[in-house]
Design an enzyme around this catalytic site. Structure first.
Site, mmCIF file in Angstrom:
data_model
loop_
_atom_site.group_PDB
_atom_site.id
_atom_site.type_symbol
_atom_site.label_atom_id
_atom_site.label_comp_id
_atom_site.label_asym_id
_atom_site.label_seq_id
_atom_site.Cartn_x
_atom_site.Cartn_y
_atom_site.Cartn_z
ATOM 1 N N LYS A 133 64.185 76.395 41.196
ATOM 2 C CA LYS A 133 63.527 75.110 40.906
ATOM 3 C C LYS A 133 62.921 74.567 42.179
ATOM 4 C CE LYS A 133 62.642 71.491 38.360
ATOM 5 N NZ LYS A 133 61.235 71.645 38.792
ATOM 6 N N LYS A 163 69.870 71.176 47.475
ATOM 7 C CA LYS A 163 69.695 69.867 46.844
ATOM 8 C C LYS A 163 70.163 69.877 45.384
ATOM 9 C CE LYS A 163 65.774 68.280 47.935
ATOM 10 N NZ LYS A 163 64.350 67.944 48.040
ATOM 11 N N LYS A 214 60.382 77.327 45.835
ATOM 12 C CA LYS A 214 59.307 76.436 46.309
ATOM 13 C C LYS A 214 58.021 77.244 46.333
ATOM 14 C CE LYS A 214 58.715 72.151 47.883
ATOM 15 N NZ LYS A 214 59.486 70.943 47.578
ATOM 16 N N ASP A 244 54.644 68.690 44.503
ATOM 17 C CA ASP A 244 55.154 68.322 45.835
ATOM 18 C C ASP A 244 53.972 67.667 46.558
ATOM 19 O OD1 ASP A 244 57.418 68.466 47.806
ATOM 20 O OD2 ASP A 244 55.961 69.613 48.952
ATOM 21 N N THR A 259 62.044 59.975 42.676
ATOM 22 C CA THR A 259 62.518 60.292 44.025
ATOM 23 C C THR A 259 62.782 58.988 44.780
ATOM 24 O OG1 THR A 259 61.171 62.271 43.909
ATOM 25 C CG2 THR A 259 62.046 61.701 46.062
ATOM 26 N N ASN A 300 53.491 59.435 47.071
ATOM 27 C CA ASN A 300 54.357 59.205 45.919
ATOM 28 C C ASN A 300 55.720 58.686 46.371
ATOM 29 O OD1 ASN A 300 56.613 59.893 44.183
ATOM 30 N ND2 ASN A 300 55.135 60.833 42.811
ATOM 31 N N SER A 332 63.423 65.825 37.173
ATOM 32 C CA SER A 332 62.769 67.068 36.755
ATOM 33 C C SER A 332 63.712 67.870 35.864
ATOM 34 C CB SER A 332 62.404 67.923 37.972
ATOM 35 O OG SER A 332 61.116 67.576 38.440
HETATM 36 P P1 NAD Z 1 52.288 62.806 48.937
HETATM 37 O O1 NAD Z 1 51.265 63.838 49.157
HETATM 38 O O2 NAD Z 1 52.203 61.953 47.728
HETATM 39 O O3 NAD Z 1 52.364 61.818 50.217
HETATM 40 C C1 NAD Z 1 52.512 62.246 51.523
HETATM 41 C C2 NAD Z 1 52.283 61.046 52.416
HETATM 42 O O4 NAD Z 1 52.561 61.395 53.774
HETATM 43 C C3 NAD Z 1 50.840 60.528 52.414
HETATM 44 O O5 NAD Z 1 50.862 59.122 52.453
HETATM 45 C C4 NAD Z 1 50.272 61.072 53.719
HETATM 46 O O6 NAD Z 1 49.193 60.297 54.206
HETATM 47 C C5 NAD Z 1 51.477 60.953 54.597
HETATM 48 N N1 NAD Z 1 51.418 61.778 55.795
HETATM 49 C C6 NAD Z 1 50.963 63.042 55.938
HETATM 50 N N2 NAD Z 1 51.042 63.420 57.217
HETATM 51 C C7 NAD Z 1 51.573 62.371 57.901
HETATM 52 C C8 NAD Z 1 51.887 62.131 59.261
HETATM 53 N N3 NAD Z 1 51.685 63.055 60.178
HETATM 54 N N4 NAD Z 1 52.420 60.924 59.578
HETATM 55 C C9 NAD Z 1 52.634 59.983 58.659
HETATM 56 N N5 NAD Z 1 52.345 60.144 57.364
HETATM 57 C C10 NAD Z 1 51.822 61.313 56.994
HETATM 58 O O7 NAD Z 1 53.698 63.576 49.000
HETATM 59 P P2 NAD Z 1 55.084 63.089 48.436
HETATM 60 O O8 NAD Z 1 55.283 63.680 47.098
HETATM 61 O O9 NAD Z 1 55.208 61.631 48.643
HETATM 62 O O10 NAD Z 1 56.084 63.862 49.419
HETATM 63 C C11 NAD Z 1 56.463 63.332 50.690
HETATM 64 C C12 NAD Z 1 57.697 64.062 51.158
HETATM 65 O O11 NAD Z 1 58.757 63.919 50.201
HETATM 66 C C13 NAD Z 1 57.529 65.576 51.357
HETATM 67 O O12 NAD Z 1 58.363 65.995 52.411
HETATM 68 C C14 NAD Z 1 58.052 66.142 50.042
HETATM 69 O O13 NAD Z 1 58.467 67.488 50.151
HETATM 70 C C15 NAD Z 1 59.211 65.206 49.800
HETATM 71 N N6 NAD Z 1 59.688 65.131 48.428
HETATM 72 C C16 NAD Z 1 58.849 64.786 47.412
HETATM 73 C C17 NAD Z 1 59.358 64.667 46.137
HETATM 74 C C18 NAD Z 1 58.511 64.202 44.991
HETATM 75 O O14 NAD Z 1 59.065 63.964 43.916
HETATM 76 N N7 NAD Z 1 57.219 64.010 45.154
HETATM 77 C C19 NAD Z 1 60.705 64.956 45.881
HETATM 78 C C20 NAD Z 1 61.528 65.290 46.950
HETATM 79 C C21 NAD Z 1 61.001 65.368 48.215
#
Ligand code: NAD
Length: 440
Positions: free
Chosen positions: A76, A100, A112, A152, A211, A241, A378
């Site tokens: 997953k 996780k 992944k 992601d 999340t 997100n 999920s």
């Molecule tokens: P997303 O693409 O929606 O958002 C990413 C954000 O990070 C954006 O605002 C982007 O501008 C910002 N960003 C990118 N590079 C950056 C930097 N150098 N400095 C500061 N900000 C920066 O992605 P997301 O889904 O919000 O995921 C963010 C993190 O959370 C990732 O590590 C992802 O693996 C993790 N995550 C996401 C989920 C989920 O449900 N979406 C679940 C678990 C973990």
């Protein structure tokens, strides 16, 4: 951000937890032999995707799907679109997914996916053709009982929808070859292969914000244990997100969010940010700078710009890295002033930074616990599709709250029992569950 190899960091974390577990009297079979199997993924799929660009030319994209471990259930994990995607990054992320899912006690393993691409450089048509090509390329190795992808960084429900269509088309062809026709029920079960879908396409209520909401539930459980109370402040790195939603839920829970940032930089508003207004302003302007929105107004006098590094060093109670890996490193960990770090991104703190924060007495609530709300909902989506059910948002959030409280409780107890930091404790909890499901 990616100079530090995330897979090496992940393996250091595994080694630390292995040491704790090996010193315990737990009956888990041959611990060394089983842990050795968690140092490499079970399967790595490497795909080359030819995509027709709008100008008629062809571009080749490189993609991966890593199936790390399925001792507890189907692989997953999400699919990331980013120009810095690498095989080691996807391996690390898939390993963390296995851990996780075990911390959240879900019947799932870890996987992944990723494509090396900056999606901002693609048109909508190019993005769709790329996503469909990836969905088709991995169709043979995924399925409701095999491997269940999700969104992601830079992917979403629309992209999942395109991939679902490609996957179902490939399954229809397979069924036809065998002289079978897929029923509506078969198709709904097949849809459970992808989670994070749009609600109209079989998605779960509450998945988009799960999340962030899960992060709040975990934070509330841990700060209670830490006896941290009063009017708390937070800074959130990342405004996608996860970052947006966690900021929104923190604010709703009475925690004042004073800073947020995205890849272009951040904003600091000492009297507290209104996340919803700030998001509207960012959408209108294209950037966060100037979106100093507090209460019900945005006013240039209320705040100032900060760099991503400055944000990490602000004098707040709670620091929330919610962007990408390696945000808190040996270079800046010493300057962190927060009382607690809530890791919402995957792998935002390097092992060296972890040690520095530990010595400074700053607890780090680890990613595999704090951001497990996403994969938990999920898993709910997967379960609903398989049962042809649709739960209300209230039902989803109630189940999520219980899962997160149980997971936080188990990690806290392990940290007390083994006299260790929360990350090692979370890995120990996960390892105990995974090793118990593995044959010697
Ligand atoms: P997303 O693409 O929606 O958002 C990413 C954000 O990070 C954006 O605002 C982007 O501008 C910002 N960003 C990118 N590079 C950056 C930097 N150098 N400095 C500061 N900000 C920066 O992605 P997301 O889904 O919000 O995921 C963010 C993190 O959370 C990732 O590590 C992802 O693996 C993790 N995550 C996401 C989920 C989920 O449900 N979406 C679940 C678990 C973990």
């Amino acid at each position: 951000m990616n100079a530090i190899n995330p897979f090496e960091s992940a393996m250091k974390q595994l080694a630390k937890a292995h040491k704790v577990l090996a010193g315990s009297k737990k009956k888990l079979g041959n611990i060394d032999q089983k842990v050795a199997r968690l140092r490499e993924p079970q399967r790595v799929i490497n795909v080359t995707l030819p995509v027709m660009m709008d100008d008629g030319s062809q571009r080749l994209f490189q993609g991966y799907r890593v199936q790390f471990n399925n001792a507890k259930g189907p692989y997953k994990g999400g699919i990331r679109y980013h120009h810095n995607v690498s095989l080691d990054e996807v391996k690390a992320l898939s390993f963390w997914m296995a851990m996780k899912c075990a911390v959240a006690d879900l019947p799932l393993g870890g996987g992944k996916g990723g494509i090396i691409v900056d999606p901002k450089t693609l048109s909508q048509g190019e993005l769709e053709r790329l996503s469909r090509a990836y969905g088709k390329a991995i169709a043979d190795v995924i399925g409701p009982d095999t491997d269940v992808p999700a969104p992601d960084v830079n992917t979403n429900g629309v992209i999942m929808g395109w991939m679902v269509e490609e996957f179902i088309a490939s399954q229809k062809i397979k069924a036809k070859v065998l002289g079978k026709t897929l029923t509506k029920k078969d198709i709904l079960k097949l849809k459970s292969t992808f989670t994070g879908k749009a609600i109209t396409n079989g998605g779960s209520e509450g998945r988009e914000e799960a999340t962030g909401l899960g992060g709040l539930f975990v934070l509330q459980a841990i700060i209670k244990k830490l006896k941290l109370s009063g009017k708390l402040t937070a800074a959130v790195q990342g405004f996608g997100n996860v970052g947006y939603n966690v900021a929104k839920f923190l604010e709703e829970a009475g925690i004042m969010v004073v800073a947020v940032s995205d890849s272009k930089g951040g904003i600091y508003v000492p009297e507290g940010i209104n996340p919803a207004l700030t998001l509207d302003c960012k959408k209108k302007n294209g950037y966060l700078a100037g979106c100093y929105c507090s209460g019900s107004v945005c006013d240039l006098k209320k705040g100032r710009q900060v760099t991503n590094n400055e944000l990490l060093e602000l004098p707040v109670d709670i620091l929330v890295p919610a962007a990408l890996e390696n945000a808190i490193t040996a270079e800046n960990a010493g300057k962190v002033k927060a009382k607690v770090v809530l890791e919402m991104a995957n792998g935002p703190t390097t092992p060296e930074a972890d040690t520095i924060l530990y010595k400074k007495g700053i607890p780090v609530i680890p990613d595999i616990l704090s951001n497990s709300g996403g994969v938990t909902v999920s898993a709910f989506e997967w379960e609903q599709n398989r049962k042809a059910a649709h739960w209300t948002k209230a039902q989803v959030n109630k189940k999520l709250a219980k899962k997160m409280a149980d997971a936080a409780g188990a990690v806290w107890e392990a940290s007390v029992m083994y006299k260790t930091d929360l990350r090692t404790a979370a890995f120990v909890v996960a390892l105990e569950r995974i090793l118990a499901s593995m044959k010697s």
